[in-house]
Scaffold this motif. Structure first.
Motif, PDB file in Angstrom:
ATOM      1  N   ASN A 274      -6.068  29.098 105.464  1.00 40.00           N
ATOM      2  CA  ASN A 274      -5.377  30.119 104.654  1.00 40.00           C
ATOM      3  C   ASN A 274      -4.986  31.343 105.465  1.00 40.00           C
ATOM      4  O   ASN A 274      -4.273  32.211 104.967  1.00 40.00           O
ATOM      5  CB  ASN A 274      -6.280  30.544 103.486  1.00 40.00           C
ATOM      6  CG  ASN A 274      -6.199  29.569 102.322  1.00 40.00           C
ATOM      7  OD1 ASN A 274      -5.116  29.356 101.771  1.00 40.00           O
ATOM      8  ND2 ASN A 274      -7.308  28.934 101.994  1.00 40.00           N
TER       9      ASN A 274
ATOM     10  N   GLU B 173      -3.426  21.451 101.356  1.00 40.39           N
ATOM     11  CA  GLU B 173      -2.679  22.328 100.435  1.00 40.39           C
ATOM     12  C   GLU B 173      -2.503  23.721 101.043  1.00 40.39           C
ATOM     13  O   GLU B 173      -1.429  24.306 100.972  1.00 40.39           O
ATOM     14  CB  GLU B 173      -3.437  22.480  99.110  1.00 40.39           C
ATOM     15  CG  GLU B 173      -3.204  21.365  98.137  1.00 40.39           C
ATOM     16  CD  GLU B 173      -4.085  21.509  96.897  1.00 40.39           C
ATOM     17  OE1 GLU B 173      -4.360  22.648  96.468  1.00 40.39           O
ATOM     18  OE2 GLU B 173      -4.518  20.456  96.386  1.00 40.39           O
ATOM     19  N   ALA B 174      -3.577  24.220 101.657  1.00 39.11           N
ATOM     20  CA  ALA B 174      -3.490  25.552 102.276  1.00 39.11           C
ATOM     21  C   ALA B 174      -2.491  25.522 103.438  1.00 39.11           C
ATOM     22  O   ALA B 174      -1.687  26.445 103.602  1.00 39.11           O
ATOM     23  CB  ALA B 174      -4.873  25.992 102.757  1.00 39.11           C
ATOM     24  N   CYS B 175      -2.530  24.448 104.227  1.00 34.45           N
ATOM     25  CA  CYS B 175      -1.585  24.327 105.347  1.00 34.45           C
ATOM     26  C   CYS B 175      -0.153  24.244 104.820  1.00 34.45           C
ATOM     27  O   CYS B 175       0.772  24.805 105.409  1.00 34.45           O
ATOM     28  CB  CYS B 175      -1.910  23.088 106.186  1.00 34.45           C
ATOM     29  SG  CYS B 175      -3.425  23.246 107.132  1.00 34.45           S
ATOM     30  N   ALA B 176       0.020  23.545 103.691  1.00 34.43           N
ATOM     31  CA  ALA B 176       1.368  23.429 103.113  1.00 34.43           C
ATOM     32  C   ALA B 176       1.886  24.804 102.707  1.00 34.43           C
ATOM     33  O   ALA B 176       3.052  25.140 102.956  1.00 34.43           O
ATOM     34  CB  ALA B 176       1.332  22.489 101.908  1.00 34.43           C
ATOM     35  N   ARG B 177       1.005  25.608 102.112  1.00 35.93           N
ATOM     36  CA  ARG B 177       1.440  26.960 101.696  1.00 35.93           C
ATOM     37  C   ARG B 177       1.868  27.780 102.905  1.00 35.93           C
ATOM     38  O   ARG B 177       2.830  28.527 102.860  1.00 35.93           O
ATOM     39  CB  ARG B 177       0.304  27.683 100.955  1.00 35.93           C
ATOM     40  CG  ARG B 177       0.221  27.339  99.474  1.00 35.93           C
ATOM     41  CD  ARG B 177      -0.672  28.321  98.738  1.00 35.93           C
ATOM     42  NE  ARG B 177      -2.040  28.329  99.234  1.00 35.93           N
ATOM     43  CZ  ARG B 177      -2.982  27.461  98.863  1.00 35.93           C
ATOM     44  NH1 ARG B 177      -2.688  26.525  97.976  1.00 35.93           N
ATOM     45  NH2 ARG B 177      -4.199  27.510  99.358  1.00 35.93           N
ATOM     46  N   ASN B 178       1.156  27.614 104.013  1.00 32.71           N
ATOM     47  CA  ASN B 178       1.493  28.389 105.218  1.00 32.71           C
ATOM     48  C   ASN B 178       2.482  27.658 106.129  1.00 32.71           C
ATOM     49  O   ASN B 178       2.797  28.143 107.208  1.00 32.71           O
ATOM     50  CB  ASN B 178       0.213  28.692 106.015  1.00 32.71           C
ATOM     51  CG  ASN B 178      -0.563  29.850 105.392  1.00 32.71           C
ATOM     52  OD1 ASN B 178      -0.026  30.581 104.570  1.00 32.71           O
ATOM     53  ND2 ASN B 178      -1.812  30.009 105.787  1.00 32.71           N
ATOM     54  N   LEU B 179       2.908  26.456 105.701  1.00 33.13           N
ATOM     55  CA  LEU B 179       3.870  25.647 106.469  1.00 33.13           C
ATOM     56  C   LEU B 179       3.407  25.403 107.903  1.00 33.13           C
ATOM     57  O   LEU B 179       4.146  25.632 108.863  1.00 33.13           O
ATOM     58  CB  LEU B 179       5.260  26.292 106.449  1.00 33.13           C
ATOM     59  CG  LEU B 179       5.915  26.329 105.068  1.00 33.13           C
ATOM     60  CD1 LEU B 179       7.191  27.136 105.091  1.00 33.13           C
ATOM     61  CD2 LEU B 179       6.204  24.916 104.568  1.00 33.13           C
TER      62      LEU B 179
ATOM     63  N   PRO C 150      -2.916  33.605 107.868  1.00 41.77           N
ATOM     64  CA  PRO C 150      -1.523  33.525 108.347  1.00 41.77           C
ATOM     65  C   PRO C 150      -1.401  33.471 109.874  1.00 41.77           C
ATOM     66  O   PRO C 150      -0.348  33.088 110.396  1.00 41.77           O
ATOM     67  CB  PRO C 150      -0.872  34.800 107.790  1.00 41.77           C
ATOM     68  CG  PRO C 150      -2.017  35.701 107.435  1.00 41.77           C
ATOM     69  CD  PRO C 150      -3.185  34.830 107.116  1.00 41.77           C
TER      70      PRO C 150
ATOM     71  N   THR D 217      -7.664  19.688 100.065  1.00 47.13           N
ATOM     72  CA  THR D 217      -7.651  21.149  99.839  1.00 47.13           C
ATOM     73  C   THR D 217      -7.131  21.874 101.082  1.00 47.13           C
ATOM     74  O   THR D 217      -6.335  22.817 100.986  1.00 47.13           O
ATOM     75  CB  THR D 217      -9.096  21.635  99.547  1.00 47.13           C
ATOM     76  OG1 THR D 217      -9.622  20.846  98.509  1.00 47.13           O
ATOM     77  CG2 THR D 217      -9.133  23.084  99.166  1.00 47.13           C
TER      78      THR D 217
END
Ligand code: NAD
Length: 496
Positions: free
Chosen positions: A226, A247-253, A228, A244
Motif C-alpha cells: 500500500n 489488490e493493493a498492488c493493483a490500486r498502486n499499479l 506509494p 489481498t
C-alpha cells in the motif's frame, strides 16, 4: 531419544539483539514501542521479542531505501556481485547458527546442509550478467538498445515455513538488480531473516539497501504494497493473503509475483519402483511437518497397485519419528496453535467425509510433547477427489490416497484442483513420463522425484492458484528489472 543440542542453552550470537528491526542500517524498535513474542512451537516458551512494526515503520524503511537507492543502483554491477559473494561467505561461516535459529523458530529438526550460501552465490553470479539488446534502426544515424534497470524501492513479504531461503531468495535477487528493499518476515519465524540481514551489513552491503520491518501481516505486511514509494512486490504465502496483496498492488499499479500454496499430486503407475516412491513420498509429506508449499499431499495411484502402495506408505510413515527440534527426530511440531487447529480440523473432515484413516490422525503424548503443537503423520486411503482433504491445502503431515483406473483419470484427478505448484510422476516408462510431464498443470514436474530436487537453478513458481512469476532460475535477477528502450541519434557522417 538422544538430545543433540541443549535446548536450554541460549543461542549466544552477535547476529541477533532482542526487540529490534533494521531500518536504514540502524537496529531500532517499532515506532509505537510495541512488541510481539516469538514462540518456540515445541513447548510454547518465549524465544525472543520483535518490534510490532506497522505503517510508520514501513514508511521510515521506504524513506531509508529511497536514500540508499542512487548509490546502490549506480554501484557497478561487478562490485555489487562482490558484496553478494561476501555475504554468501559469511552466511556459510555462520551456517550452524542460522540453522539453529530457523530450527528454534519453525520447530524443525536439522534437515541437512544449509542451502542459503549456495542460493546467494547463484544470484551473485547473475549480478553482472544483466544485459540488454542491441536493436535494428531505420537510419545509420541512430543506435537502438535496451537497458535493464531496477524498479527502485521494492517490497517483499515472506512466510514462516522456510524463513532463511525465502529471505535470501527475494532479497538477493532484488538487490542484485540494483533495487533497495523493504522486507517483512513472518511474525512466527523472523529470527533467521534478522540474522541474515546483519550478515549482509557485515559483508558491506550499504545501510538502507536491505530494510527489515517485523510485525503482523495486517499491519506491517499490508503497509508494504500500500505504500506509494514501493515500485514492485514479491509475495510468498497463502492464496487469500496473496489476493489481498495483489489488490493493493493493483490500486498502486505496480507489478508483483505471487508464490502461493499447493496441493501437489504424486501419480504412481504400476511399473514404478514402488519402494522408492513410497519412501520419497512419506519423507516429502513429513519434512518440515508437511509445511512445505511443494509437499506432495495427494497420492493418485493405479488401482492394480493401490493396496501395495498404501501398505508401503503406512510402513514408511510409521518410521517417521516425532519430537522437539533439538532431538534426533525426523519431524517437529506445527508452527502454532492456529495451524494445529487447522490440521486437526482437516483430519476430522477426512474422517467425516468417509475416507479411511490408515495411520495417525492424533497428537503424540508424553513428556517430550508437553505444550507443543505436535501431530502424528497421518495417512488417509480411499479419498475421493472431491473431498475437502483432496482439494484444499492442509499444510501438515497429512497424505490422501486416491485410487484411479487409468492414465486419463489420473490426469483428471491430478489436475482437478485449484492449485498447480508441483506434480510428480512415478513410472519406469519413458512414454508415460513424457505424456504426463506435458499433461500435468504445474510449474514444476518431477519424474521419479518427490520434491523436484536435484536441479540447480530451476525456475520455481506456480500455475493456476499457486501464483505467477518465477524465482530461483537464471532470470532471478532479470525479474527485478524493467526494460528501457534507448534510441540514440548522433551524426554518423562528419559535418563540415
Ligand atoms: P500467510 O499468507 O498467512 O502469511 C504470509 C506472510 O504474509 C506473512 O509474513 C504474514 O504476516 C503476511 N500477511 C498476512 N496478512 C497480510 C496482509 N493482509 N497483507 C500483507 N501481508 C500479510 O501464509 P503463511 O500461513 O505464513 O504461509 C503458508 C502459506 O504460504 C501456504 O499457503 C504455503 O503454501 C505458502 N507458501 C508458498 C511458497 C511458494 O514458494 N509457492 C513457499 C512457502 C509457503
Amino acid at each position: 531419544m538422544t538430545a543433540v543440542i541443549d535446548p536450554q542453552a541460549t543461542l549466544e550470537t552477535p547476529l541477533l539483539a532482542d526487540n529490534v528491526q533494521l531500518i536504514g542500517g540502524e537496529w531500532v524498535p517499532a515506532a509505537s514501542g510495541e512488541t510481539l513474542e516469538v514462540i518456540n512451537p515445541a513447548n510454547r516458551e518465549v524465544l525472543s521479542r520483535i518490534p510490532r512494526g506497522a505503517a510508520a515503520d514501513v514508511d521510515a524503511a521506504v524513506q531509508a531505501a529511497e536514500r540508499a537507492l542512487p548509490g546502490w543502483r549506480d554501484t557497478n554491477a561487478t562490485a555489487r556481485a562482490g558484496l553478494l559473494f561476501r555475504w554468501a561467505a559469511l552466511v556459510e561461516e555462520n551456517a550452524e547458527v542460522l540453522d539453529q535459529l530457523e530450527s528454534r523458530d519453525v520447530g524443525r529438526p536439522h534437515w541437512g546442509p544449509s542451502p542459503l550460501a549456495g542460493m546467494i552465490r547463484f544470484i551473485a553470479g547473475q549480478t553482472d550478467k544483466v544485459q540488454g539488446l542491441s536493436l535494428p534502426t531505420y537510419s545509420p544515424d541512430v543506435l537502438g538498445f535496451t537497458l535493464r534497470e531496477p524498479y527502485g524501492v521494492v517490497g517483499a513479504i515472506i512466510p514462516w515455513n522456510a524463513p532463511g531461503p525465502m529471505f535470501t531468495n527475494e532479497v538477493a535477487a532484488a538487490i542484485a538488480a540494483g533495487n533497495t528493499i523493504v522486507i517483512k518476515p513472518a511474525e512466527d519465524a523472523p529470527l533467521a531473516p534478522l540474522a541474515l540481514a546483519q550478515l549482509a551489513m557485515d559483508a558491506g552491503i550499504p545501510a538502507g539497501v536491505i530494510n527489515v520491518v517485523t510485525g503482523l501481516g495486517a499491519e506491517a505486511g499490508a503497509a508494504i504494497p500500500n505504500h506509494p514509494g514501493i515500485r514492485r512486490v514479491g509475495f510468498t504465502g497463502s492464496p487469500a493473503t496473496g489476493s489481498t496483496v495483489m489488490e493493493a498492488c493493483a490500486r498502486n499499479l505496480i507489478p508483483l509475483h505471487l508464490e502461493l500454496g499447493g496441493k501437489s499430486p504424486q501419480v504412481i503407475f504400476p511399473d514404478a519402483d514402488l519402494a522408492t516412491a513410497a519412501q520419497a513420498i512419506a519423507t516429502g509429506i513429513t519434512l518440515n511437518t508437511g509445511q512445505i508449499c511443494a509437499a506432495g499431499s495427494r497420492v493418485v495411484v493405479h488401482r492394480s497397485i493401490h493396496q501395495e502402495v498404501v501398505e508401503r506408505l503406512a510402513t514408511a510413515m510409521q518410521q517417521v519419528t516425532v519430537g522437539p527440534w533439538h532431538q534426533k527426530v525426523n519431524m517437529g511440531p506445527l508452527i502454532n496453535g492456529k495451524q494445529h487447529g487447522r490440521v486437526m480440523g482437516y483430519i476430522e473432515a477426512g474422517r467425516d467425509g468417509g475416507a479411511d484413516l490408515v495411520l495417525g490422525g492424533d497428537t503424540p503424548s508424553g513428556e517430550d510433547f508437553g505444550e507443543g503443537y505436535f501431530v502424528n503423520p497421518t495417512l488417509f486411503d480411499n479419498v475421493s477427489p472431491d473431498m475437502k482433504i483432496a482439494q484444499e491445502e492442509i499444510f501438515g503431515p497429512v497424505l490422501s490416497v486416491i485410487p484411479v483406473d487409468d492414465e486419463q483419470e489420473a490426469i483428471e484427478v491430478a489436475n482437478g484442483v485449484d492449485y498447480g505448484l508441483v506434480a510428480s510422476v512415478w513410472t519406469e516408462d519413458v512414454g508415460t513420463a513424457v505424456r504426463m510431464s506435458r499433461a500435468l498443470q504445474a510449474g514444476q514436474v518431477g519424474v521419479n522425484n518427490a520434491l523436484g530436487a536435484g536441479v540447480i537453478g530451476g525456475p520455481f513458481g506456480g500455475y493456476k492458484s499457486s501464483g505467477f512469476g518465477r524465482t530461483m532460475g537464471a532470470d532471478s535477477v532479470l525479474n527485478w528489472t524493467q526494460t528501457k528502450t534507448v534510441s540514440l541519434r548522433g551524426a554518423t557522417r562528419p559535418v563540415n
